[in-house]
Design an enzyme around this catalytic site. Structure first.
Site, PDB file in Angstrom:
ATOM      1  N   GLU A   1       0.855  -1.195   0.000  1.00 23.71           N
ATOM      2  CA  GLU A   1       0.000   0.000   0.000  1.00 23.71           C
ATOM      3  C   GLU A   1       0.887   1.241   0.000  1.00 23.71           C
ATOM      4  O   GLU A   1       2.089   1.124   0.248  1.00 23.71           O
ATOM      5  CB  GLU A   1      -0.877  -0.002   1.270  1.00 23.71           C
ATOM      6  CG  GLU A   1      -1.800  -1.203   1.349  1.00 23.71           C
ATOM      7  CD  GLU A   1      -2.722  -1.174   2.559  1.00 23.71           C
ATOM      8  OE1 GLU A   1      -2.552  -0.259   3.403  1.00 23.71           O
ATOM      9  OE2 GLU A   1      -3.602  -2.043   2.639  1.00 23.71           O
ATOM     10  N   PRO A   2       0.288   2.414  -0.228  1.00 17.51           N
ATOM     11  CA  PRO A   2       1.109   3.637  -0.202  1.00 17.51           C
ATOM     12  C   PRO A   2       1.890   3.780   1.114  1.00 17.51           C
ATOM     13  O   PRO A   2       3.036   4.201   1.120  1.00 17.51           O
ATOM     14  CB  PRO A   2       0.076   4.759  -0.363  1.00 17.51           C
ATOM     15  CG  PRO A   2      -1.053   4.123  -1.117  1.00 17.51           C
ATOM     16  CD  PRO A   2      -1.099   2.689  -0.650  1.00 17.51           C
TER      17      PRO A   2
ATOM     18  N   SER B   1       7.647  -2.657   3.160  1.00 11.21           N
ATOM     19  CA  SER B   1       8.382  -3.686   3.916  1.00 11.21           C
ATOM     20  C   SER B   1       7.621  -4.082   5.182  1.00 11.21           C
ATOM     21  O   SER B   1       7.605  -5.250   5.569  1.00 11.21           O
ATOM     22  CB  SER B   1       9.776  -3.172   4.288  1.00 11.21           C
ATOM     23  OG  SER B   1      10.571  -3.090   3.133  1.00 11.21           O
TER      24      SER B   1
ATOM     25  N   GLN C   1      43.364  -9.947 -18.880  1.00 12.72           N
ATOM     26  CA  GLN C   1      43.082 -10.585 -17.585  1.00 12.72           C
ATOM     27  C   GLN C   1      42.066  -9.809 -16.739  1.00 12.72           C
ATOM     28  O   GLN C   1      41.313 -10.405 -15.971  1.00 12.72           O
ATOM     29  CB  GLN C   1      44.382 -10.813 -16.825  1.00 12.72           C
ATOM     30  CG  GLN C   1      45.220 -11.903 -17.487  1.00 12.72           C
ATOM     31  CD  GLN C   1      46.525 -12.167 -16.769  1.00 12.72           C
ATOM     32  OE1 GLN C   1      46.976 -11.362 -15.961  1.00 12.72           O
ATOM     33  NE2 GLN C   1      47.137 -13.307 -17.061  1.00 12.72           N
TER      34      GLN C   1
ATOM     35  N   HIS D   1      31.043  -4.313 -21.876  1.00 11.42           N
ATOM     36  CA  HIS D   1      30.579  -3.710 -23.132  1.00 11.42           C
ATOM     37  C   HIS D   1      31.121  -2.283 -23.302  1.00 11.42           C
ATOM     38  O   HIS D   1      31.051  -1.729 -24.403  1.00 11.42           O
ATOM     39  CB  HIS D   1      29.046  -3.647 -23.167  1.00 11.42           C
ATOM     40  CG  HIS D   1      28.368  -4.927 -23.553  1.00 11.42           C
ATOM     41  ND1 HIS D   1      28.230  -6.000 -22.701  1.00 11.42           N
ATOM     42  CD2 HIS D   1      27.767  -5.319 -24.713  1.00 11.42           C
ATOM     43  CE1 HIS D   1      27.562  -6.971 -23.308  1.00 11.42           C
ATOM     44  NE2 HIS D   1      27.287  -6.591 -24.534  1.00 11.42           N
TER      45      HIS D   1
ATOM     46  N   GLY E   1      31.374   1.608 -23.671  1.00 15.89           N
ATOM     47  CA  GLY E   1      30.394   2.586 -24.172  1.00 15.89           C
ATOM     48  C   GLY E   1      29.199   1.906 -24.793  1.00 15.89           C
ATOM     49  O   GLY E   1      28.064   2.389 -24.669  1.00 15.89           O
TER      50      GLY E   1
ATOM     51  N   GLU F   1       8.962  -8.546  -3.871  1.00 15.61           N
ATOM     52  CA  GLU F   1       8.799  -9.780  -3.069  1.00 15.61           C
ATOM     53  C   GLU F   1       9.748  -9.771  -1.859  1.00 15.61           C
ATOM     54  O   GLU F   1      10.257 -10.804  -1.437  1.00 15.61           O
ATOM     55  CB  GLU F   1       8.929 -11.027  -3.952  1.00 15.61           C
ATOM     56  CG  GLU F   1       7.854 -11.011  -5.045  1.00 15.61           C
ATOM     57  CD  GLU F   1       7.454 -12.354  -5.623  1.00 15.61           C
ATOM     58  OE1 GLU F   1       7.709 -13.384  -4.970  1.00 15.61           O
ATOM     59  OE2 GLU F   1       6.857 -12.359  -6.713  1.00 15.61           O
ATOM     60  N   GLY F   2       9.987  -8.582  -1.332  1.00 14.21           N
ATOM     61  CA  GLY F   2      10.836  -8.402  -0.147  1.00 14.21           C
ATOM     62  C   GLY F   2      12.216  -7.910  -0.546  1.00 14.21           C
ATOM     63  O   GLY F   2      12.932  -8.597  -1.265  1.00 14.21           O
TER      64      GLY F   2
HETATM   65  N1  COS Z   1       5.357 -18.618   6.927  1.00 13.00           N
HETATM   66  C1  COS Z   1       4.313 -18.736   7.797  1.00 13.00           C
HETATM   67  N2  COS Z   1       4.074 -17.852   8.788  1.00 13.00           N
HETATM   68  C2  COS Z   1       4.905 -16.791   8.905  1.00 13.00           C
HETATM   69  C3  COS Z   1       6.008 -16.612   8.023  1.00 13.00           C
HETATM   70  C4  COS Z   1       6.215 -17.580   7.024  1.00 13.00           C
HETATM   71  N3  COS Z   1       7.233 -17.461   6.170  1.00 13.00           N
HETATM   72  N4  COS Z   1       6.662 -15.484   8.374  1.00 13.00           N
HETATM   73  C5  COS Z   1       6.005 -14.974   9.430  1.00 13.00           C
HETATM   74  N5  COS Z   1       4.948 -15.761   9.737  1.00 13.00           N
HETATM   75  C6  COS Z   1       4.007 -15.587  10.847  1.00 13.00           C
HETATM   76  C7  COS Z   1       4.770 -15.505  12.150  1.00 13.00           C
HETATM   77  O1  COS Z   1       5.004 -16.783  12.664  1.00 13.00           O
HETATM   78  C8  COS Z   1       3.840 -14.686  13.018  1.00 13.00           C
HETATM   79  O2  COS Z   1       2.827 -15.512  13.534  1.00 13.00           O
HETATM   80  P1  COS Z   1       2.603 -15.628  15.143  1.00 13.00           P
HETATM   81  O3  COS Z   1       2.427 -14.221  15.613  1.00 13.00           O
HETATM   82  O4  COS Z   1       1.376 -16.476  15.259  1.00 13.00           O
HETATM   83  O5  COS Z   1       3.833 -16.255  15.687  1.00 13.00           O
HETATM   84  C9  COS Z   1       3.174 -13.738  12.038  1.00 13.00           C
HETATM   85  O6  COS Z   1       3.329 -14.338  10.728  1.00 13.00           O
HETATM   86  C10 COS Z   1       3.803 -12.380  12.036  1.00 13.00           C
HETATM   87  O7  COS Z   1       5.189 -12.529  11.751  1.00 13.00           O
HETATM   88  P2  COS Z   1       6.276 -11.459  12.194  1.00 13.00           P
HETATM   89  O8  COS Z   1       6.108 -11.156  13.650  1.00 13.00           O
HETATM   90  O9  COS Z   1       7.603 -11.945  11.743  1.00 13.00           O
HETATM   91  O10 COS Z   1       5.803 -10.185  11.362  1.00 13.00           O
HETATM   92  P3  COS Z   1       6.477  -8.758  11.186  1.00 13.00           P
HETATM   93  O11 COS Z   1       5.399  -7.765  11.149  1.00 13.00           O
HETATM   94  O12 COS Z   1       7.570  -8.555  12.165  1.00 13.00           O
HETATM   95  O13 COS Z   1       7.084  -8.750   9.695  1.00 13.00           O
HETATM   96  C11 COS Z   1       8.303  -9.316   7.724  1.00 13.00           C
HETATM   97  C12 COS Z   1       7.647  -9.781   9.016  1.00 13.00           C
HETATM   98  C13 COS Z   1       9.085  -8.034   7.848  1.00 13.00           C
HETATM   99  C14 COS Z   1       9.216 -10.446   7.361  1.00 13.00           C
HETATM  100  C15 COS Z   1       7.166  -9.160   6.665  1.00 13.00           C
HETATM  101  O14 COS Z   1       6.389  -8.021   6.922  1.00 13.00           O
HETATM  102  C16 COS Z   1       7.678  -9.083   5.252  1.00 13.00           C
HETATM  103  O15 COS Z   1       8.000 -10.108   4.624  1.00 13.00           O
HETATM  104  N6  COS Z   1       7.778  -7.864   4.687  1.00 13.00           N
HETATM  105  C17 COS Z   1       8.098  -7.712   3.282  1.00 13.00           C
HETATM  106  C18 COS Z   1       6.848  -7.714   2.492  1.00 13.00           C
HETATM  107  C19 COS Z   1       7.107  -8.020   1.079  1.00 13.00           C
HETATM  108  O16 COS Z   1       7.825  -8.948   0.708  1.00 13.00           O
HETATM  109  N7  COS Z   1       6.487  -7.232   0.226  1.00 13.00           N
HETATM  110  C20 COS Z   1       6.614  -7.448  -1.170  1.00 13.00           C
HETATM  111  C21 COS Z   1       5.304  -7.164  -1.762  1.00 13.00           C
HETATM  112  S1  COS Z   1       4.620  -8.459  -2.578  1.00 13.00           S
HETATM  113  S2  COS Z   1       5.457  -8.344  -4.352  1.00 13.00           S
END
Ligand code: COS
Length: 384
Positions: free
Chosen positions: A126-127, A131, A280, A339, A341, A364-365
């Protein structure tokens, strides 16, 4: 795990031929027009490429993760925009339903995703929430046998083409964090859903992203993924574990293509009376790239095999995404340098690839989120 080597070899051969004969010759046209031609989409449907990761029971090919990464190595030898078109149906746009959907949801949507009749898209970002995905603000309020969605999703891949969206929204407005988030399947035609204008991106022309806006958008309660509130954040994380491995594999394939191009150029380009490949300092760049690609390829295959064996590969998927995407960026940079220029002008594909691959370290993170996931898992495993 490879289920049937003969069938897999046939698939990989036809994909490699498709890339070589159909897609590579179209790279410039797609970059200029920002559009993948309809006939290519039709060929992808015929090859079954929209349903690679969807179970056979719902019309897909049900590739194992190992088979899927081998496919990704092959399809990524050309512009990433081609892969992106089928990427969401096999990845983030379908896997929420595959992993956590109800039987009715699977039967309703997966066959059409697998055939490529419809495109699926994944709406998490979202806006104000990238992360920190758990801080998302889009709300879903229960009203009889519907949920009413309000909010805006940003940078949504394939949204302009999509017929259905997997949307993460907050079902408990008071609660903070992931436990209040639920996942919904929202059809494009639902009143209250609208799209923003297509984003102008640095690269990957032909692959489109835009905002998806929900204004009092009434979604049937039966479209709550898995029929359960509060587990949508976990669904999203599970989907991303797989997606991250897939993007790592794509990074390997594109890096191999860029290195092939750089090697060919270095062997043709003459300076000081000999091909620059004889120098090299050029050889060091070629060799470092080769070694790093090999390392990433081995990592991705290992993690894929572990996932097929039923292991939790959250750490490994993040290790692969971190290493392979950063590796891909370094290879792109060296390939431009080799490459000279010619690498800075659009006559050679490397100028375009350099811009295309920048996204791998972000979506995707980000790299930094992968570092965070890896370290957190290490601390958790050590009992911290
Ligand atoms: N599989 C299953 N469950 C998961 C998991 C996974 N890979 N990762 C986390 N969880 C669960 C945790 O176990 C936790 O559950 P419980 O509270 O019941 O223990 C819950 O999800 C929350 O996890 P966590 O506390 O780690 O969440 P955070 O808010 O601290 O954030 C990150 C985790 C930062 C890793 C997450 O927000 C993230 O991946 N951010 C990046 C987002 C992203 O990739 N965006 C790209 C857009 S899509 S193209």
């Amino acid at each position: 795990m490879i289920r049937d080597q003969e069938t897999l070899t046939m698939l990989l051969d036809s994909v490699s031929r498709f890339v070589r004969e159909q897609l590579i010759p179209l790279e410039d046209e797609v970059a200029e027009t920002d559009q993948v031609p309809d006939r290519v989409v039709a060929q992808m449907r015929e090859l079954g490429l929209f349903g690679l990761a969807i179970p056979e029971a719902y019309g897909g090919l049900e590739l194992t993760m190992e088979e899927e990464v081998l496919f990704a190595f092959a399809i990524a030898k050309t512009s990433p925009a081609f892969r992106s078109l089928i990427g969401t149906n096999n990845g983030i746009g379908s896997q929420g339903i595959v992993i956590d959907g109800t039987e009715a949801q699977k039967r309703k949507y997966l066959p059409r995703l697998a055939s490529g009749e419809i495109i699926g898209s994944f709406a998490l970002t979202e806006p104000g929430s990238g992360s920190d995905a758990a801080s998302l603000r889009t709300s879903a309020v229960r009203d009889g046998d519907h949920y009413v969605l309000n909010g805006t999703k940003r940078f949504i891949t394939n949204a302009p083409e999509a017929s259905i969206f997997t949307v993460m929204a907050r079902t408990d407005p008071q609660a903070r964090g992931g436990h209040a988030i639920s996942a919904f399947i929202v059809e494009k035609e639902t009143p209250g859903l609208s799209l923003g204008k297509i984003d102008k991106k640095m690269g990957q022309q032909g692959a489109h992203t835009c905002d998806v806006v929900f204004e009092d958008c009434r979604v049937p309660a039966e479209n709550l993924i898995g029929g359960r509130e509060g587990v949508g954040f976990k669904t999203a994380m599970k989907v991303l574990d797989k997606g991250r491995l897939h993007i790592a594999a794509v990074s390997v394939g594109v890096a191999e293509r860029m290195l092939d191009d750089a090697l060919r150029y270095a062997m043709e380009r003459q300076q000081f009376g000999q091909p620059i490949a004889e120098f090299q300092l050029i050889q060091a760049m070629l060799a470092d790239s080769k070694a790093e690609i090999y390392a990433a390829r081995c990592m991705v295959l290992d993690a894929a095999q572990r996932r097929d064996a039923g292991q939790d590969v959250s750490t490994e998927a993040s290790c692969c995404k971190l290493f392979a995407t950063e590796m891909c960026g370094r290879v792109a940079d060296r390939a431009v340098q080799i490459h000279g220029g010619a690498g800075y002008v659009s006559d050679y594909a490397i100028e375009r690839f350099y811009r295309d691959v920048r996204l791998f370290r972000i979506y995707e993170g980000t790299t930094q989120i992968q570092q965070l996931v890896i370290a957190r898992n290490m601390i958790k495993e050590a009992g911290g």
